[in-house]
Write a protein that holds these residues in place. Sequence first.
Motif, PDB file in Angstrom:
ATOM      1  N   ALA A 172       0.829  -1.214   0.000  1.00  0.00           N
ATOM      2  CA  ALA A 172       0.000   0.000   0.000  1.00  0.00           C
ATOM      3  C   ALA A 172       0.860   1.258   0.000  1.00  0.00           C
ATOM      4  CB  ALA A 172      -0.932  -0.003   1.209  1.00  0.00           C
ATOM      5  N   GLU A 173       1.863   1.281   0.845  1.00  0.00           N
ATOM      6  CA  GLU A 173       2.704   2.476   0.927  1.00  0.00           C
ATOM      7  C   GLU A 173       3.542   2.644  -0.340  1.00  0.00           C
ATOM      8  OE1 GLU A 173       4.076   6.058   2.521  1.00  0.00           O
ATOM      9  OE2 GLU A 173       2.263   4.861   2.805  1.00  0.00           O
ATOM     10  N   ASP A 174       4.114   1.559  -0.841  1.00  0.00           N
ATOM     11  CA  ASP A 174       4.905   1.652  -2.075  1.00  0.00           C
ATOM     12  C   ASP A 174       4.062   2.137  -3.246  1.00  0.00           C
ATOM     13  OD1 ASP A 174       7.101   0.706  -0.661  1.00  0.00           O
ATOM     14  OD2 ASP A 174       7.086  -1.295  -1.580  1.00  0.00           O
ATOM     15  N   MET A 175       2.868   1.601  -3.380  1.00  0.00           N
ATOM     16  CA  MET A 175       2.022   2.006  -4.508  1.00  0.00           C
ATOM     17  C   MET A 175       1.509   3.424  -4.327  1.00  0.00           C
ATOM     18  SD  MET A 175       0.166  -1.509  -5.751  1.00  0.00           S
ATOM     19  CE  MET A 175      -0.334  -0.799  -7.338  1.00  0.00           C
ATOM     20  N   ARG A 176       1.149   3.804  -3.111  1.00  0.00           N
ATOM     21  CA  ARG A 176       0.701   5.176  -2.856  1.00  0.00           C
ATOM     22  C   ARG A 176       1.800   6.170  -3.207  1.00  0.00           C
ATOM     23  NH1 ARG A 176       1.432   9.264   0.314  1.00  0.00           N
ATOM     24  NH2 ARG A 176       3.006   8.188   1.520  1.00  0.00           N
ATOM     25  N   LYS A 177       3.012   5.899  -2.746  1.00  0.00           N
ATOM     26  CA  LYS A 177       4.139   6.801  -3.016  1.00  0.00           C
ATOM     27  C   LYS A 177       4.459   6.887  -4.501  1.00  0.00           C
ATOM     28  CE  LYS A 177       6.767   6.527   1.283  1.00  0.00           C
ATOM     29  NZ  LYS A 177       7.999   5.970   1.899  1.00  0.00           N
ATOM     30  N   SER A 178       4.215   5.801  -5.226  1.00  0.00           N
ATOM     31  CA  SER A 178       4.487   5.780  -6.664  1.00  0.00           C
ATOM     32  C   SER A 178       3.403   6.480  -7.473  1.00  0.00           C
ATOM     33  CB  SER A 178       4.609   4.332  -7.156  1.00  0.00           C
ATOM     34  OG  SER A 178       5.719   3.722  -6.577  1.00  0.00           O
ATOM     35  N   GLY A 179       2.347   6.925  -6.796  1.00  0.00           N
ATOM     36  CA  GLY A 179       1.257   7.591  -7.498  1.00  0.00           C
ATOM     37  C   GLY A 179       0.223   6.633  -8.047  1.00  0.00           C
ATOM     38  N   ASP A 180       0.335   5.363  -7.666  1.00  0.00           N
ATOM     39  CA  ASP A 180      -0.679   4.395  -8.084  1.00  0.00           C
ATOM     40  C   ASP A 180      -1.947   4.623  -7.270  1.00  0.00           C
ATOM     41  OD1 ASP A 180       1.015   2.930  -9.897  1.00  0.00           O
ATOM     42  OD2 ASP A 180       1.977   2.027  -8.149  1.00  0.00           O
ATOM     43  N   TRP A 181      -3.034   4.077  -7.755  1.00  0.00           N
ATOM     44  CA  TRP A 181      -4.317   4.181  -7.070  1.00  0.00           C
ATOM     45  C   TRP A 181      -4.407   3.106  -5.994  1.00  0.00           C
ATOM     46  CZ3 TRP A 181      -6.582   8.499  -8.537  1.00  0.00           C
ATOM     47  CH2 TRP A 181      -6.266   9.011  -9.791  1.00  0.00           C
ATOM     48  N   VAL A 182      -4.888   3.466  -4.827  1.00  0.00           N
ATOM     49  CA  VAL A 182      -5.085   2.515  -3.738  1.00  0.00           C
ATOM     50  C   VAL A 182      -6.546   2.597  -3.312  1.00  0.00           C
ATOM     51  CG1 VAL A 182      -4.419   1.780  -1.418  1.00  0.00           C
ATOM     52  CG2 VAL A 182      -2.691   2.766  -2.960  1.00  0.00           C
ATOM     53  N   TYR A 183      -7.283   1.534  -3.582  1.00  0.00           N
ATOM     54  CA  TYR A 183      -8.700   1.470  -3.224  1.00  0.00           C
ATOM     55  C   TYR A 183      -8.896   0.445  -2.112  1.00  0.00           C
ATOM     56  CZ  TYR A 183      -9.641   4.127  -7.453  1.00  0.00           C
ATOM     57  OH  TYR A 183      -9.662   5.099  -8.417  1.00  0.00           O
ATOM     58  N   LEU A 184      -9.820   0.759  -1.216  1.00  0.00           N
ATOM     59  CA  LEU A 184     -10.138  -0.120  -0.108  1.00  0.00           C
ATOM     60  C   LEU A 184     -11.623  -0.486  -0.158  1.00  0.00           C
ATOM     61  CD1 LEU A 184      -7.984   2.278   0.997  1.00  0.00           C
ATOM     62  CD2 LEU A 184      -7.908   0.656   2.867  1.00  0.00           C
ATOM     63  N   PRO A 185     -12.006  -1.420  -1.025  1.00  0.00           N
ATOM     64  CA  PRO A 185     -13.407  -1.866  -1.065  1.00  0.00           C
ATOM     65  C   PRO A 185     -13.711  -2.646   0.211  1.00  0.00           C
ATOM     66  CG  PRO A 185     -12.063  -3.160  -2.592  1.00  0.00           C
ATOM     67  CD  PRO A 185     -11.175  -2.111  -2.000  1.00  0.00           C
ATOM     68  N   THR A 186     -14.741  -2.207   0.941  1.00  0.00           N
ATOM     69  CA  THR A 186     -14.979  -2.738   2.282  1.00  0.00           C
ATOM     70  C   THR A 186     -16.420  -3.188   2.447  1.00  0.00           C
ATOM     71  OG1 THR A 186     -13.244  -1.254   3.089  1.00  0.00           O
ATOM     72  CG2 THR A 186     -14.704  -2.226   4.732  1.00  0.00           C
ATOM     73  N   ASP A 187     -16.559  -4.438   2.845  1.00  0.00           N
ATOM     74  CA  ASP A 187     -17.849  -5.078   3.065  1.00  0.00           C
ATOM     75  C   ASP A 187     -18.713  -4.257   4.025  1.00  0.00           C
ATOM     76  OD1 ASP A 187     -19.448  -7.315   2.465  1.00  0.00           O
ATOM     77  OD2 ASP A 187     -18.811  -8.365   4.272  1.00  0.00           O
ATOM     78  N   LEU A 188     -19.999  -4.152   3.719  1.00  0.00           N
ATOM     79  CA  LEU A 188     -20.944  -3.410   4.557  1.00  0.00           C
ATOM     80  C   LEU A 188     -22.260  -4.179   4.617  1.00  0.00           C
ATOM     81  CD1 LEU A 188     -21.830  -0.819   6.098  1.00  0.00           C
ATOM     82  CD2 LEU A 188     -22.582   0.061   3.880  1.00  0.00           C
ATOM     83  N   HIS A 189     -22.751  -4.390   5.848  1.00  0.00           N
ATOM     84  CA  HIS A 189     -24.010  -5.103   6.023  1.00  0.00           C
ATOM     85  C   HIS A 189     -24.922  -4.391   7.017  1.00  0.00           C
ATOM     86  CE1 HIS A 189     -22.825  -8.578   3.685  1.00  0.00           C
ATOM     87  NE2 HIS A 189     -21.653  -8.503   4.268  1.00  0.00           N
ATOM     88  N   LYS A 190     -26.203  -4.736   6.937  1.00  0.00           N
ATOM     89  CA  LYS A 190     -27.213  -4.276   7.897  1.00  0.00           C
ATOM     90  C   LYS A 190     -27.586  -5.459   8.779  1.00  0.00           C
ATOM     91  CE  LYS A 190     -29.370  -1.273   4.481  1.00  0.00           C
ATOM     92  NZ  LYS A 190     -30.573  -1.089   3.679  1.00  0.00           N
TER      93      LYS A 190
END
Length: 184
Positions: free
Chosen positions: A39-57
Amino acid sequence: MSNQALLIIDYTNDFVADNGALTCGKPGQLIEPRIMKIAEDMRKSGDWVYLPTDLHKPFDSYHPETKLFPAHNMRDTWGREFFGDLKDWYEKHKSEDNVEMFDKTRYSAFAGTALDLRLRERDVDTLHLVGVCTDICVLHTAVDAYNLGYKIVVHSQGVASFNQVGHDWAMEHFEKVLGATIKK
């Protein structure tokens, strides 16, 4: 920005912490350093970092997972917070243009979300996958990515499951059936 993105899939307390509602436990905890480095290497390189996160009711009788798994990743709960160092990392970087968390309500990060649109707007053609569970949400995301024409990179030391047999099967499936590159 680059043509690649990292997806950190469902790395939350409910899926990783010892007392999480649907936890991978130790296997999920052991991948944390690798996830953080990527995550840190890709963020620093300007790559996109997405965090798709499960959500329930709670007690959602219309959601198919309600019949399969205990309640997990409920909105505004400790269980849905990011696990370990990822929580602070995300808080530190969430205002940056190339870091974004978004809700998902199905196994795949593509199902019912704008992920494909976001990626195409940014000319992303390669997806790096880490997170949990290898044989559920990571697998379904990879299958959808394959069907949408993305190149797939799965980081073997960045994915885990509560089912070792399922994990091993999924790792072989990524490479042999989806043509994914497997990196350590």
